[in-house]
Design a protein around this motif. Sequence first.
Motif, mmCIF file in Angstrom:
data_model
loop_
_atom_site.group_PDB
_atom_site.id
_atom_site.type_symbol
_atom_site.label_atom_id
_atom_site.label_comp_id
_atom_site.label_asym_id
_atom_site.label_seq_id
_atom_site.Cartn_x
_atom_site.Cartn_y
_atom_site.Cartn_z
ATOM 1 N N UNK A 1 0.802 -1.222 0.000
ATOM 2 C CA UNK A 1 0.000 0.000 0.000
ATOM 3 C C UNK A 1 0.841 1.281 0.000
ATOM 4 N N UNK A 2 2.152 1.127 0.052
ATOM 5 C CA UNK A 2 3.006 2.305 0.186
ATOM 6 C C UNK A 2 2.975 3.206 -1.053
ATOM 7 N N UNK A 3 2.692 2.631 -2.228
ATOM 8 C CA UNK A 3 2.737 3.427 -3.445
ATOM 9 C C UNK A 3 1.532 4.356 -3.569
ATOM 10 N N UNK A 4 0.411 3.958 -3.018
ATOM 11 C CA UNK A 4 -0.819 4.731 -3.178
ATOM 12 C C UNK A 4 -0.992 5.710 -2.024
ATOM 13 N N UNK A 5 -1.012 6.971 -2.342
ATOM 14 C CA UNK A 5 -1.214 7.979 -1.312
ATOM 15 C C UNK A 5 -1.997 9.140 -1.919
ATOM 16 N N UNK A 6 -3.099 9.556 -1.291
ATOM 17 C CA UNK A 6 -3.842 10.710 -1.807
ATOM 18 C C UNK A 6 -3.067 11.994 -1.516
ATOM 19 N N UNK A 7 -2.581 12.653 -2.550
ATOM 20 C CA UNK A 7 -1.723 13.822 -2.338
ATOM 21 C C UNK A 7 -2.521 15.057 -1.929
ATOM 22 N N UNK A 8 -3.794 15.120 -2.342
ATOM 23 C CA UNK A 8 -4.630 16.310 -2.138
ATOM 24 C C UNK A 8 -4.091 17.528 -2.888
ATOM 25 N N UNK A 9 -3.215 17.305 -3.842
ATOM 26 C CA UNK A 9 -2.659 18.413 -4.621
ATOM 27 C C UNK A 9 -3.593 18.796 -5.760
ATOM 28 N N UNK B 1 10.045 12.915 -5.958
ATOM 29 C CA UNK B 1 9.366 12.398 -4.766
ATOM 30 C C UNK B 1 8.190 11.536 -5.212
ATOM 31 N N UNK B 2 7.912 10.495 -4.447
ATOM 32 C CA UNK B 2 6.784 9.618 -4.757
ATOM 33 C C UNK B 2 5.619 9.824 -3.801
ATOM 34 N N UNK B 3 5.953 10.040 -2.539
ATOM 35 C CA UNK B 3 4.899 10.174 -1.532
ATOM 36 C C UNK B 3 4.866 11.618 -1.043
ATOM 37 N N UNK B 4 3.845 12.337 -1.488
ATOM 38 C CA UNK B 4 3.673 13.745 -1.134
ATOM 39 C C UNK B 4 2.270 13.920 -0.582
ATOM 40 N N UNK C 1 5.762 8.628 6.729
ATOM 41 C CA UNK C 1 6.207 7.863 5.560
ATOM 42 C C UNK C 1 6.331 8.749 4.316
ATOM 43 N N UNK C 2 6.018 10.031 4.440
ATOM 44 C CA UNK C 2 6.023 10.927 3.279
ATOM 45 C C UNK C 2 7.442 11.350 2.878
ATOM 46 N N UNK C 3 7.616 11.560 1.577
ATOM 47 C CA UNK C 3 8.851 12.174 1.086
ATOM 48 C C UNK C 3 8.779 13.692 1.270
ATOM 49 N N UNK C 4 7.573 14.235 1.052
ATOM 50 C CA UNK C 4 7.336 15.660 1.273
ATOM 51 C C UNK C 4 6.013 15.809 2.015
ATOM 52 N N UNK C 5 6.062 16.482 3.144
ATOM 53 C CA UNK C 5 4.840 16.789 3.887
ATOM 54 C C UNK C 5 4.618 18.297 3.816
ATOM 55 N N UNK C 6 3.471 18.682 3.263
ATOM 56 C CA UNK C 6 3.130 20.090 3.070
ATOM 57 C C UNK C 6 1.952 20.416 3.988
ATOM 58 N N UNK C 7 2.148 21.354 4.899
ATOM 59 C CA UNK C 7 1.098 21.711 5.858
ATOM 60 C C UNK C 7 0.792 23.200 5.735
ATOM 61 N N UNK C 8 -0.449 23.499 5.394
ATOM 62 C CA UNK C 8 -0.881 24.876 5.163
ATOM 63 C C UNK C 8 -1.461 25.481 6.443
ATOM 64 N N UNK C 9 -1.209 26.765 6.650
ATOM 65 C CA UNK C 9 -1.813 27.538 7.746
ATOM 66 C C UNK C 9 -1.499 26.967 9.127
ATOM 67 N N UNK D 1 5.319 19.489 -8.991
ATOM 68 C CA UNK D 1 6.593 19.449 -9.728
ATOM 69 C C UNK D 1 7.454 18.288 -9.241
ATOM 70 N N UNK D 2 7.515 18.089 -7.930
ATOM 71 C CA UNK D 2 8.350 17.020 -7.373
ATOM 72 C C UNK D 2 7.878 15.648 -7.839
ATOM 73 N N UNK D 3 6.561 15.469 -7.883
ATOM 74 C CA UNK D 3 6.012 14.185 -8.333
ATOM 75 C C UNK D 3 6.239 13.993 -9.831
ATOM 76 N N UNK D 4 5.933 15.033 -10.625
ATOM 77 C CA UNK D 4 6.050 14.936 -12.079
ATOM 78 C C UNK D 4 7.488 14.683 -12.526
ATOM 79 N N UNK D 5 8.441 15.252 -11.787
ATOM 80 C CA UNK D 5 9.850 15.098 -12.153
ATOM 81 C C UNK D 5 10.484 13.858 -11.534
#
Length: 261
Positions: free
Chosen positions: A11-19, A83-86, A116-124, A76-80
């Motif tokens: 299940x590690x490959x599937x992650x909802x990015x919410x991007x 990073x896989x898990x954002x 487990x994320x490669x990039x964790x983005x937290x808003x506000x 951009x990180x995913x497309x390039x």
Amino acid sequence: FAPHATLRNENLKAVPTNLNPRYSFDNFIKGDSNQLARAAALAVANNPGGTSFNPLVIYGGTGLGKTHLMHALGNHAIASGKAKRVAYISSEKFTVDFIEAVQSDRVRDFSQYYRSMDILVVDDIQFFAGKEKTQDNFFHTFNALQQLGKQIVLSSDVPPKELKGLDERLISRFQCGLTADIQPPDLETRIAILQKKSQESGIELPSDVIDFIAANVKNNIRELEGVLISMLARASLENRELNPDLAKDVLKIVVHELRAP
């Protein structure tokens, strides 16, 4: 945080990015007011966890492009393939998910998921204020990600040192990377934004209309977009010409509504 997420290998490959895929660096208008933040976000997207910009904290007022940059970074990180898990998440959603994890006795799953994320983005992140247990969990999540060389990206309405109601050890962590601000766009940037947005809408907006709107809407990009959308709608529905008179009518209504509490 997926309701039944587990960390089994399959299940590690599937992650909802919410991007939001609409947000990219290409359609982010660069200006003096956001140059540092954009450059830092692009550097992080190209080398997540590999720069000294960890965490990257982007701060500024409402509607100035912080969220756009954060989504662009993740996309951009995913497309390039950098990073896989954002995961992009608001601090409020992180808090709600944490509370639900506590209630369902799944805090360990919750913590492991975000760590487990490669990039964790937290808003506000200012909305973590006063939420002590959530702050404690985020503190340990933050440390775990940094120790693993993963990237953390945060946004707030003020620089970390001015955040109220947050644990000092969290503020200290937030200040250990790069803090970049976004200011209200200058006139030239506002004009460029309107030109870009009108092109995306397939409409050629007269230069005198663009100049009029840009000269009168100074607070943020969201107001610029609101005026443009309303203008195009009224021109179509009321069969009116796109001219400064229409812009003036829209400004009286839309800007007032956007500024209303």
